[in-house]
Design a protein around this motif. Structure first.
Motif, short mmCIF file in Angstrom:
data_model
loop_
_atom_site.label_atom_id
_atom_site.label_comp_id
_atom_site.label_asym_id
_atom_site.label_seq_id
_atom_site.Cartn_x
_atom_site.Cartn_y
_atom_site.Cartn_z
N MET A 206 0.80 -1.22 0.00
CA MET A 206 0.00 0.00 0.00
C MET A 206 0.84 1.27 0.00
N PHE A 207 1.73 1.42 0.99
CA PHE A 207 2.54 2.64 1.07
C PHE A 207 3.70 2.46 2.02
N VAL A 208 4.64 3.41 1.93
CA VAL A 208 5.77 3.49 2.86
C VAL A 208 5.53 4.68 3.77
N ALA A 209 5.55 4.45 5.08
CA ALA A 209 5.39 5.52 6.06
C ALA A 209 6.76 6.06 6.42
N ILE A 210 6.96 7.39 6.25
CA ILE A 210 8.26 8.03 6.44
C ILE A 210 8.14 9.05 7.57
N ARG A 211 9.05 8.99 8.53
CA ARG A 211 9.08 9.98 9.60
C ARG A 211 9.81 11.22 9.12
N CYS A 212 9.23 12.38 9.41
CA CYS A 212 9.76 13.64 8.88
C CYS A 212 9.96 14.65 10.00
N ALA A 213 11.12 15.30 10.01
CA ALA A 213 11.34 16.40 10.94
C ALA A 213 10.41 17.55 10.61
N SER A 214 10.11 17.73 9.31
CA SER A 214 9.16 18.74 8.86
C SER A 214 8.30 18.13 7.76
N VAL A 215 7.05 17.86 8.08
CA VAL A 215 6.13 17.29 7.08
C VAL A 215 5.98 18.26 5.91
N GLU A 216 5.95 19.55 6.19
CA GLU A 216 5.78 20.54 5.12
C GLU A 216 6.96 20.53 4.15
N GLU A 217 8.16 20.41 4.69
CA GLU A 217 9.35 20.35 3.82
C GLU A 217 9.32 19.10 2.96
N SER A 218 8.96 17.97 3.55
CA SER A 218 8.88 16.72 2.80
C SER A 218 7.76 16.77 1.77
N ARG A 219 6.64 17.39 2.13
CA ARG A 219 5.54 17.54 1.18
C ARG A 219 6.00 18.32 -0.05
N ALA A 220 6.74 19.41 0.18
CA ALA A 220 7.22 20.23 -0.92
C ALA A 220 8.19 19.44 -1.81
N PHE A 221 9.03 18.62 -1.19
CA PHE A 221 9.98 17.80 -1.94
C PHE A 221 9.23 16.86 -2.88
N TYR A 222 8.26 16.14 -2.36
CA TYR A 222 7.54 15.17 -3.19
C TYR A 222 6.64 15.85 -4.22
N GLN A 223 6.15 17.04 -3.92
CA GLN A 223 5.40 17.79 -4.91
C GLN A 223 6.26 18.11 -6.13
N GLN A 224 7.54 18.41 -5.89
CA GLN A 224 8.46 18.68 -6.99
C GLN A 224 8.67 17.47 -7.88
#
Length: 327
Positions: A206-224
């Motif tokens: 289904m998916f990989v769950a990733i722990r993030c120091a900043s969810v917003e920063e990771s969200r921006a990365f994957y949006q790119q």
């Protein structure tokens, strides 16, 4: 033997009818369009599967590493006997032995043997895979079987939604059970944490769950990379309201390049802004994309997300060539 099975009585929330309807709905539906990506220039579609007709890319799987033959054998047995996963293909290149495991064909086209509505979902194409790499040049173990914690915490877990799992077989193959109340959290013999839920989904990976120091920063990365926020996937119709599957974690974000492929769940770390440690057994996530006609297929570098998770890129042509010869 301790076994968890697909519920077939009125005391549980799993329906007993043929689950194939959900995948067939995917086949005829139009996936959400992806945002333009600077890092990953591409055009639709990925392969010839109808559900990927409007997609630039798909998250095809995860690659993990093992350090010795016994660990490789244990990991294969763990997935086969604990989750009814199957070996899809193999390849040996010098000191590198590769094994791909999953729950159905990876090919990006409808298999010739698939006959709707007769064939099961397991015989349809487009399944994700767990790519296990055994490198004989690695001399130090990346994870010691039996350890109560993974060797890093940036990967919270790989979630599998399966019709059945066997806890006794996980333990027998070297898995370490963390908890098993309604669903199971286990450290696999490779050191990859896995969450198993009894349910019905088009593809059990289904998916990989990733722990993030900043969810917003990771969200921006994957949006790119063309990932978009998607509805959080559940394996059971109760959608996290029962004891057999938890709800979407608070303050998490679920993203995927397609509504019809595996995705990533971005989780905030337990201690706010604390940078997670890298799990060395996870080599990275595998993204398959369709390059622009005038773009070179080797122009996309391997990237690392803010949590230290590597992203590898493979064009549709490259993926299909390797997949076909290694089946």
């Amino acid at each position: 033997m301790v076994t968890s099975r697909l519920a077939t009585n009125n005391n549980h929330d799993i329906p007993t009818q043929d689950p194939a309807f959900s995948r067939r709905q995917f086949i005829t539906s139009t996936a959400a369009g992806l945002t333009a990506s600077v890092a990953l220039p591409s055009i639709a579609a990925v392969g010839t599967l109808p559900e990927f007709a409007n997609d630039n890319a798909i998250l095809q799987g995860i690659t993990i590493k093992v350090a010795d033959q016994s660990q490789l054998d244990s990991m294969i047995q763990f997935l086969e006997n604990g989750f009814e996963c199957q070996v899809l293909r193999r390849r040996i290149r010098g000191p590198i032995e590769e094994t791909w495991m999953g729950f159905g064909p990876e090919q990006l086209s409808i298999p010739d043997s698939f006959q709707p509505p007769v064939s099961s979902l397991a015989s349809y194409g487009g399944h994700a895979s767990i790519h296990i790499v055994y490198d004989k040049t690695i001399t130090n173990p990346l994870y010691r079987v039996g350890d109560s914690t993974p060797p890093g915490d940036n990967i919270a877990y790989l979630q599998l939604g399966v019709p059945e799992y066997r806890i006794s077989q996980m333990v027998k193959s070297g898995g370490t059970i963390l908890d098993a109340y309604g669903y199971v959290n286990v450290i696999s013999p490779s050191g990859l944490p896995i969450r198993g839920i009894v349910g019905l989904v088009p593809d059990p990976i289904m998916f990989v769950a990733i722990r993030c120091a900043s969810v917003e920063e990771s969200r921006a990365f994957y949006q790119q990379l063309g990932f978009v926020e998607q509805e959080y996937p559940y394996a059971r119709p109760s959608k996290g309201m029962g004891q057999f599957e938890p709800p979407q974690p608070a303050k998490s974000v679920y993203m995927a390049p397609s509504a019809n492929c595996m995705g990533v769940l971005l989780l905030p770390t337990q201690k706010r802004k604390k940078q997670p440690t890298i799990n060395p057994v996870v080599e990275g996530l595998n993204l398959v994309y369709n390059p622009l006609p005038d773009a070179g297929e080797d122009d996309v570098p391997r990237l690392v997300d803010p949590s230290g998770v590597a992203i590898g890129f493979q064009s549709v042509r490259q993926f299909e060539e390797v997949e076909k010869i290694t089946r």
